[in-house]
Motif scaffolding. Structure first.
Motif, PDB file in Angstrom:
ATOM      1  N   THR A 127       6.163  -3.986  -8.934  1.00 30.73           N
ATOM      2  CA  THR A 127       5.652  -4.744 -10.070  1.00 30.73           C
ATOM      3  C   THR A 127       5.499  -3.778 -11.242  1.00 30.73           C
ATOM      4  OG1 THR A 127       3.319  -4.345  -9.577  1.00 30.73           O
ATOM      5  CG2 THR A 127       4.374  -6.253  -8.504  1.00 30.73           C
ATOM      6  N   ASN A 128       5.006  -4.285 -12.368  1.00 29.79           N
ATOM      7  CA  ASN A 128       4.782  -3.396 -13.509  1.00 29.79           C
ATOM      8  C   ASN A 128       3.689  -2.375 -13.212  1.00 29.79           C
ATOM      9  OD1 ASN A 128       2.709  -5.557 -13.749  1.00 29.79           O
ATOM     10  ND2 ASN A 128       2.156  -4.470 -15.619  1.00 29.79           N
ATOM     11  N   GLN A 129       2.937  -2.558 -12.106  1.00 32.18           N
ATOM     12  CA  GLN A 129       1.931  -1.574 -11.722  1.00 32.18           C
ATOM     13  C   GLN A 129       2.526  -0.475 -10.857  1.00 32.18           C
ATOM     14  OE1 GLN A 129      -1.914  -2.964 -10.370  1.00 32.18           O
ATOM     15  NE2 GLN A 129      -2.143  -1.271  -8.946  1.00 32.18           N
ATOM     16  N   SER A 130       3.252  -0.844  -9.828  1.00 32.81           N
ATOM     17  CA  SER A 130       3.716   0.157  -8.851  1.00 32.81           C
ATOM     18  C   SER A 130       4.972   0.902  -9.278  1.00 32.81           C
ATOM     19  CB  SER A 130       3.952  -0.515  -7.496  1.00 32.81           C
ATOM     20  OG  SER A 130       4.813  -1.639  -7.627  1.00 32.81           O
ATOM     21  N   ILE A 131       5.702   0.383 -10.264  1.00 35.40           N
ATOM     22  CA  ILE A 131       6.961   1.031 -10.642  1.00 35.40           C
ATOM     23  C   ILE A 131       6.746   2.447 -11.176  1.00 35.40           C
ATOM     24  CG2 ILE A 131       7.019   0.144 -13.018  1.00 35.40           C
ATOM     25  CD1 ILE A 131      10.074  -0.266 -12.580  1.00 35.40           C
ATOM     26  N   TRP A 132       5.553   2.699 -11.737  1.00 40.46           N
ATOM     27  CA  TRP A 132       5.297   4.015 -12.330  1.00 40.46           C
ATOM     28  C   TRP A 132       5.008   5.078 -11.276  1.00 40.46           C
ATOM     29  CZ3 TRP A 132       7.416   3.110 -16.529  1.00 40.46           C
ATOM     30  CH2 TRP A 132       7.265   1.873 -17.162  1.00 40.46           C
ATOM     31  N   ASN A 133       4.974   4.673 -10.008  1.00 42.36           N
ATOM     32  CA  ASN A 133       4.756   5.631  -8.924  1.00 42.36           C
ATOM     33  C   ASN A 133       6.060   6.204  -8.384  1.00 42.36           C
ATOM     34  OD1 ASN A 133       2.087   4.935  -9.210  1.00 42.36           O
ATOM     35  ND2 ASN A 133       2.027   3.584  -7.428  1.00 42.36           N
ATOM     36  N   LEU A 134       7.195   5.676  -8.848  1.00 41.04           N
ATOM     37  CA  LEU A 134       8.480   6.171  -8.358  1.00 41.04           C
ATOM     38  C   LEU A 134       8.693   7.622  -8.779  1.00 41.04           C
ATOM     39  CD1 LEU A 134      10.922   3.191  -9.088  1.00 41.04           C
ATOM     40  CD2 LEU A 134       9.845   3.798  -6.911  1.00 41.04           C
ATOM     41  N   THR A 135       9.234   8.405  -7.877  1.00 40.98           N
ATOM     42  CA  THR A 135       9.589   9.797  -8.182  1.00 40.98           C
ATOM     43  C   THR A 135      11.074  10.057  -7.974  1.00 40.98           C
ATOM     44  OG1 THR A 135       8.972  10.448  -5.931  1.00 40.98           O
ATOM     45  CG2 THR A 135       7.285  10.687  -7.638  1.00 40.98           C
ATOM     46  N   GLU A 136      11.766   9.116  -7.327  1.00 37.89           N
ATOM     47  CA  GLU A 136      13.209   9.233  -7.105  1.00 37.89           C
ATOM     48  C   GLU A 136      13.910   8.025  -7.711  1.00 37.89           C
ATOM     49  OE1 GLU A 136      14.074   9.734  -2.988  1.00 37.89           O
ATOM     50  OE2 GLU A 136      12.902  11.585  -2.778  1.00 37.89           O
ATOM     51  N   LEU A 137      15.051   8.279  -8.342  1.00 33.09           N
ATOM     52  CA  LEU A 137      15.806   7.216  -8.992  1.00 33.09           C
ATOM     53  C   LEU A 137      16.442   6.305  -7.947  1.00 33.09           C
ATOM     54  CD1 LEU A 137      16.983   6.190 -11.781  1.00 33.09           C
ATOM     55  CD2 LEU A 137      19.030   7.500 -11.187  1.00 33.09           C
ATOM     56  N   PRO A 138      16.157   5.001  -7.993  1.00 33.83           N
ATOM     57  CA  PRO A 138      16.833   4.091  -7.062  1.00 33.83           C
ATOM     58  C   PRO A 138      18.305   3.945  -7.452  1.00 33.83           C
ATOM     59  CG  PRO A 138      15.426   2.858  -8.579  1.00 33.83           C
ATOM     60  CD  PRO A 138      15.158   4.316  -8.825  1.00 33.83           C
ATOM     61  N   ASP A 168       0.822  -1.210   0.000  1.00 32.97           N
ATOM     62  CA  ASP A 168       0.000   0.000   0.000  1.00 32.97           C
ATOM     63  C   ASP A 168       0.854   1.258   0.000  1.00 32.97           C
ATOM     64  OD1 ASP A 168      -2.802   0.759  -0.042  1.00 32.97           O
ATOM     65  OD2 ASP A 168      -2.382   1.774   1.855  1.00 32.97           O
ATOM     66  N   GLU A 169       2.052   1.167   0.593  1.00 35.75           N
ATOM     67  CA  GLU A 169       2.953   2.330   0.616  1.00 35.75           C
ATOM     68  C   GLU A 169       3.428   2.687  -0.792  1.00 35.75           C
ATOM     69  OE1 GLU A 169       3.109  -0.257   2.489  1.00 35.75           O
ATOM     70  OE2 GLU A 169       2.939   0.437   4.574  1.00 35.75           O
ATOM     71  N   LEU A 170       3.537   1.675  -1.652  1.00 33.55           N
ATOM     72  CA  LEU A 170       4.008   1.904  -3.015  1.00 33.55           C
ATOM     73  C   LEU A 170       2.865   2.127  -3.989  1.00 33.55           C
ATOM     74  CD1 LEU A 170       6.760  -0.873  -3.209  1.00 33.55           C
ATOM     75  CD2 LEU A 170       7.099   1.558  -2.765  1.00 33.55           C
ATOM     76  N   ALA A 171       1.713   1.509  -3.729  1.00 31.15           N
ATOM     77  CA  ALA A 171       0.567   1.606  -4.638  1.00 31.15           C
ATOM     78  C   ALA A 171      -0.710   1.685  -3.813  1.00 31.15           C
ATOM     79  CB  ALA A 171       0.530   0.390  -5.566  1.00 31.15           C
ATOM     80  N   PRO A 172      -1.121   2.896  -3.408  1.00 27.67           N
ATOM     81  CA  PRO A 172      -2.283   3.067  -2.525  1.00 27.67           C
ATOM     82  C   PRO A 172      -3.556   2.464  -3.114  1.00 27.67           C
ATOM     83  CG  PRO A 172      -1.061   5.125  -2.763  1.00 27.67           C
ATOM     84  CD  PRO A 172      -0.508   4.177  -3.772  1.00 27.67           C
ATOM     85  N   LYS A 173      -4.235   1.649  -2.320  1.00 20.92           N
ATOM     86  CA  LYS A 173      -5.447   0.972  -2.813  1.00 20.92           C
ATOM     87  C   LYS A 173      -6.577   1.944  -3.094  1.00 20.92           C
ATOM     88  CE  LYS A 173      -4.563  -3.511  -0.595  1.00 20.92           C
ATOM     89  NZ  LYS A 173      -3.204  -3.171  -0.139  1.00 20.92           N
ATOM     90  N   GLU A 174      -6.672   3.018  -2.281  1.00 21.62           N
ATOM     91  CA  GLU A 174      -7.803   3.930  -2.458  1.00 21.62           C
ATOM     92  C   GLU A 174      -7.734   4.696  -3.768  1.00 21.62           C
ATOM     93  OE1 GLU A 174      -4.794   6.158   0.201  1.00 21.62           O
ATOM     94  OE2 GLU A 174      -5.582   4.121  -0.036  1.00 21.62           O
ATOM     95  N   THR A 175      -6.551   4.743  -4.388  1.00 22.53           N
ATOM     96  CA  THR A 175      -6.429   5.381  -5.703  1.00 22.53           C
ATOM     97  C   THR A 175      -6.041   4.350  -6.762  1.00 22.53           C
ATOM     98  OG1 THR A 175      -4.140   6.010  -5.187  1.00 22.53           O
ATOM     99  CG2 THR A 175      -5.854   7.645  -4.786  1.00 22.53           C
ATOM    100  N   PHE A 176      -6.381   3.070  -6.513  1.00 17.47           N
ATOM    101  CA  PHE A 176      -6.178   1.980  -7.475  1.00 17.47           C
ATOM    102  C   PHE A 176      -4.717   1.824  -7.873  1.00 17.47           C
ATOM    103  CE2 PHE A 176     -10.308   3.967  -7.871  1.00 17.47           C
ATOM    104  CZ  PHE A 176     -11.123   2.897  -7.517  1.00 17.47           C
ATOM    105  N   GLY A 177      -3.856   2.085  -6.906  1.00 20.05           N
ATOM    106  CA  GLY A 177      -2.433   1.903  -7.129  1.00 20.05           C
ATOM    107  C   GLY A 177      -1.754   3.078  -7.794  1.00 20.05           C
ATOM    108  N   ILE A 178      -2.466   4.195  -7.995  1.00 22.04           N
ATOM    109  CA  ILE A 178      -1.905   5.355  -8.697  1.00 22.04           C
ATOM    110  C   ILE A 178      -1.366   6.373  -7.691  1.00 22.04           C
ATOM    111  CG2 ILE A 178      -2.422   7.299 -10.207  1.00 22.04           C
ATOM    112  CD1 ILE A 178      -2.374   4.639 -11.660  1.00 22.04           C
ATOM    113  N   SER A 179      -0.134   6.809  -7.886  1.00 22.35           N
ATOM    114  CA  SER A 179       0.520   7.801  -7.037  1.00 22.35           C
ATOM    115  C   SER A 179       1.685   8.383  -7.834  1.00 22.35           C
ATOM    116  CB  SER A 179       1.016   7.125  -5.748  1.00 22.35           C
ATOM    117  OG  SER A 179       1.741   8.020  -4.946  1.00 22.35           O
TER     118      SER A 179
END
Length: 679
Positions: A347-358, A147-158
C-alpha cells in the motif's frame, strides 16, 4: 556546552531564581503561573552586581532565552527591560515529554530496542466551484499491511536504520511521559496529521489550552507515507528520466561511449535511503517535542475514545474539552478481489519499506498515487504493469490531460491493461508464498457481454494496491459523543464542519473526499474560526487546487467541463497549446503537447475552472486559484506582466486570447476606421 559551562549556567540560574519575585500573575483574563517581570529582573541583575548596566542585563536576559533557561510566557517577545512576564523553563508544567533512561539519564530512543547490527553509531450549489468526486465503492474494505512488509511494533516503518530511528524518535517516541490533564481544554485534537496539527497549533498560538492525541505517528500520512516520500522518490525518478531516457538528446554521453540506457542505472537501495533521509529531516517539523515546547500544548500518545459528549479518554487520562476536532485521517482501501486478502500486497504505507527493486511491479489502480508510483518505478528500472477496471487512467481528470500523461508513462516503460474485470489474486506457488510471485487473473471487458472473455494472467514480484482511501472512524466510541458517522463516507459534518454534536468538529480526510494535505490545512483554519470565534466560514466556499505529480504534471482548480455540463452552466473555453511556448520548447517539454485550458462563465471572464498539463503545473495553477479566490477575471490576467521565458506565460496568453474574443465584428470595423484616420 561542556560540564563547566553547564555548572556556571546552573549557578547563574539559581542566583536569579533566589533573588527574583516569582509568583502567579494575571494579565487581562489570563493567569500565568510562576513568572517574574522583565524590568524587575533587570533591576535585580544590576543591583546584585551580576551586570554593570541595564543594557548589559538585557543582553544577559536575551542570552538566557537563547539557552532556553527563560522564556516569555506566551513566547511573543524577546527579553526586554519592560513590564512583561517571563518564566523559567524549569518551572513550566509538563506538556508531555520523552521518558529518561534511568541508567544514562538520556531520552529513551528506538535505537535502545534494536539489535546491535541496526543500532546507530556513536556519531454545493450550482456555482459552487468544487468538482464532483465519486464516493468510495460500497464494497471496499480497509487495507491490511502484512507484518512482514510493515512491522506493527514499529508502526509499519522498516528498515530501522539511522534515518527511520530518527523519524520514530520524532513522531512516536518509544517511551513518552504524558502530562497531567488540565481541568478543561479549549480544544482537544484527535489526530496529529495536517488537520489536527494546524487546529492545535492555531488554537495554542491564540492563547488557548490545547491537548493533541495521536495513536500512530505525528505528521500523519503526508509526512510518513504520502506527500513527502512520494515527492522524494519522484525526484530520483526525474533524474533517471532526464539522464537515462533523454540524456543523449541534451548532450549527455559516456566517456567511453555506449548507450546511456544500457550503461547507466539507478541504485534503488540508495534511492530509498535518500527517501528515508529526507523524511527523517522533515519529521523535525512535526516532532512531538516541538509542539510541547513551541506551542505549550499537552501531547498524548495513545488511542482516544469518547466517554461522554465532552470528554475523551487516552489510557488512564480523561480530557475534558469545550471544543474538540476529530482529524483521524484515512487509510488505504482495497477492492473486493477474490484472494487479495491472502497475499502480501503493498500500500502507500508499506511501499516505502522496500530496499530492493522489484523486477516485475504490478499496480492495481490508476489514480494519482498509482500513476505517480507506476511511472517512478518504471524509470527506476522495474517492468511496470498498471491494471485498471476503467478504460482510462486518472478518471477524475480532464480526458485530454489523462491521455497525455498515459502516453508519457508508456514512453517511460509503463504497460496499461485497462477496461478489465479482476477474477482473483494468488501466489504462484502457495507453498512458497510471496517469493514465488503474485499472480493476478483478469478478463478484458468485451462488447459481447454474453460471451465470456478469455482469462489472462499477470505475474509480479510486488503488487501495489492504489484504489483510494477509507476514512478512519471506527474504534472511537463516537456514539457516546452523539457524533454521526458512516464507515464509507466518514464523519458527518455540516458546511461549518460541525458534527451532530455542536461542540465537536471534524477536518481532513476523515470527513471529505477532497483528500489533500492543503485541504486539511484549510479545513483546520475553518474549525479554528468557527469553533472559537463564532465564525460562519463554509467549507463549500473553498477553492481547491490539486496536482498529480507525473511527468508532465496535471494541475486543476474549479470545475471540469463534465461538471459544467452536468450542472447546465453555460460556459466559454480558452485553450493555449504549450508546444508553441518558448520555454517549453527550450526545456524539451513541448513534445508532451501540454496545454492550459480555462473555462469562463458564458459572455464574461469569471473563471469557473482551469487545467494545466506541463512541467511544474502544480506551481502554475496557483495563479488561477488566486484569480478565482479574489474574483479576478481572465481578461485581467492578460495585463499581468510575466517573466520571459516561462511556461506560466501561457496563463497570460489565455488572458490575451479571452480579450481577443471581445473584439466583435462591429468593434473591429470601428478600430480599423480609427486607425485608418490616424495614418
Amino acid at each position: 556546552m561542556d560540564a563547566s559551562d553547564e555548572k556556571e549556567l546552573e549557578e547563574l540560574t539559581n542566583k536569579l531564581k533566589n533573588g527574583l519575585d516569582i509568583k502567579d500573575r494575571k494579565y487581562l483574563l489570563t493567569e500565568y503561573p510562576k513568572c517574574f517581570v522583565g524590568n524587575e529582573a533587570v533591576t535585580h541583575m544590576v543591583d546584585s552586581k551580576l551586570c554593570e548596566s541595564r543594557e548589559e542585563a538585557v543582553h544577559l536576559g536575551q542570552m538566557l532565552m537563547a539557552a532556553n533557561v527563560i522564556r516569555h510566557v506566551t513566547s511573543d517577545h524577546d527579553f526586554k527591560d519592560e513590564k512583561k512576564f517571563y518564566m523559567f523553563t524549569s518551572d513550566e508544567p509538563s506538556h508531555g515529554q520523552k521518558a529518561k533512561n534511568e541508567e544514562t539519564n538520556e531520552d529513551w530512543s528506538w535505537s535502545d530496542f534494536i539489535p546491535g547490527r541496526f543500532k546507530k553509531d556513536d556519531d454545493e450549489n450550482k456555482y459552487n466551484l468544487q468538482p464532483t468526486i465519486e464516493e468510495l465503492n460500497t464494497e471496499v474494505t480497509a487495507a491490511v499491511d502484512a507484518d512482514e512488509l510493515a512491522p506493527k511494533e514499529t508502526f509499519g516503518i522498516s528498515p530501522l536504520d539511522e534515518y527511520n530511528q530518527l523519524l520514530l524518535d520524532n513522531v512516536h517516541p518509544v517511551k513518552w511521559v504524558p502530562p497531567k490533564p488540565q481541568a478543561k481544554y479549549n480544544m482537544v485534537a484527535i489526530g496529529a496529521g495536517a488537520a489536527g496539527l494546524v487546529t492545535a497549533a492555531g488554537t495554542a498560538g491564540l492563547g488557548g489550552k490545547v491537548a493533541i492525541v495521536e495513536e500512530h505517528m505525528f505528521g500523519g500520512d503526508c509526512l510518513n507515507f504520502g506527500c513527502v516520500p512520494s515527492k522524494a522518490i519522484l525526484r530520483s525518478a526525474r533524474v533517471a528520466h532526464d539522464a537515462i531516457m533523454r540524456g543523449q538528446e541534451f548532450g549527455l554521453e559516456l566517456v567511453d561511449g555506449g548507450d546511456l540506457k544500457e550503461k547507466l542505472r539507478m541504485n534503488f537501495g540508495k534511492v530509498m535511503e535518500r527517501v528515508r533521509k529526507i523524511r527523517s529531516e522533515i519529521s523535525a517539523h512535526d516532532a512531538c517535542e516541538r509542539f510541547t515546547k513551541a506551542y505549550n500544548m499537552d501531547v498524548y500518545i495513545g488511542h482516544a475514545r469518547f466517554v461522554s459528549q465532552d470528554t475523551i479518554k487516552v489510557g488512564e487520562h480523561e480530557l475534558k474539552f469545550a471544543r474538540c476536532v476529530i482529524a483521524t485521517g484515512a487509510k488505504a482501501s482495497v477492492p473486493p478481489i477474490a484472494g487479495l486478502s491472502e497475499v502480501e500486497y503493498l500500500t502507500n504505507q508499506s511501499i516505502w519499506n522496500l530496499t530492493e527493486l522489484p523486477r516485475r511491479f504490478g499496480v492495481i489502480g490508476s489514480g494519482p498515487i498509482g500513476s505517480e508510483l507506476a511511472q517512478a518505478f518504471a524509470l527506476l528500472g522495474s517492468k511496470v504493469t498498471v491494471l485498471n477496471r476503467s478504460a482510462r487512467i486518472l478518471g477524475k481528470e480532464d480526458r485530454e490531460a489523462a491521455d497525455i500523461v498515459a502516453a508519457s508513462m508508456e514512453e517511460c516503460g509503463v504497460t496499461f491493461v485497462t477496461g478489465i474485470k479482476f477474477k482473483s489474486v494468488c501466489y504462484k506457488d502457495a507453498s512458497v508464498g510471496h517469493k514465488s510471485g503474485i499472480v493476478v487473473k483478469i478478463v478484458r471487458n468485451g462488447k459481447n457481454e454474453e460471451k465470456e472473455a478469455k482469462e489472462e494472467e499477470f505475474e509480479f514480484d510486488q503488487l501495489l494496491i492504489a484504489t483510494g482511501r477509507k476514512p478512519n472512524v471506527e474504534g472511537m466510541d463516537l456514539e457516546l459523543a452523539k457524533v454521526k458517522f458512516d464507515a464509507r463516507r466518514g464523519i458527518e459534518v455540516n458546511d461549518f464542519l460541525q458534527t451532530s454534536n455542536g461542540n465537536i468538529y471534524a477536518a481532513g480526510d476523515c470527513c471529505t473526499r477532497f483528500q489533500f494535505t492543503h485541504m486539511a490545512d484549510a479545513m483546520a483554519r475553518i474549525v479554528i474560526r468557527n469553533s472559537l470565534f463564532f465564525g460562519r466560514s463554509k467549507v463549500s466556499d473553498l477553492i481547491i487546487p490539486w496536482t498529480t505529480y507525473t511527468f508532465p504534471e496535471v494541475a486543476h482548480v474549479g470545475l471540469y467541463e463534465s461538471d459544467l455540463k452536468a450542472r447546465n452552466i453555460a460556459y466559454d473555453a480558452v485553450r493555449i497549446e504549450l508546444n508553441h511556448n518558448d520555454r517549453a520548447i527550450c526545456d524539451g517539454e513541448a513534445k508532451h503537447n501540454g496545454f492550459v485550458k480555462v473555462f469562463t462563465k458564458k459572455g464574461g471572464d469569471n473563471i469557473l475552472g482551469a487545467t494545466i498539463v506541463s512541467d511544474n503545473a502544480g506551481d502554475q495553477i496557483n495563479e488561477f486559484t488566486l484569480a478565482i479566490q479574489a474574483n479576478i477575471g481572465l481578461g485581467f490576467l492578460g495585463a499581468v506582466i510575466h517573466s520571459y521565458p516561462t511556461v506560466s506565460e501561457a496563463v497570460k496568453h489565455a488572458g490575451d486570447a479571452f480579450n481577443r474574443t471581445r473584439l466583435t465584428p462591429v468593434t473591429k470595423t470601428l478600430l480599423r476606421k480609427v486607425l485608418s484616420a490616424r495614418r
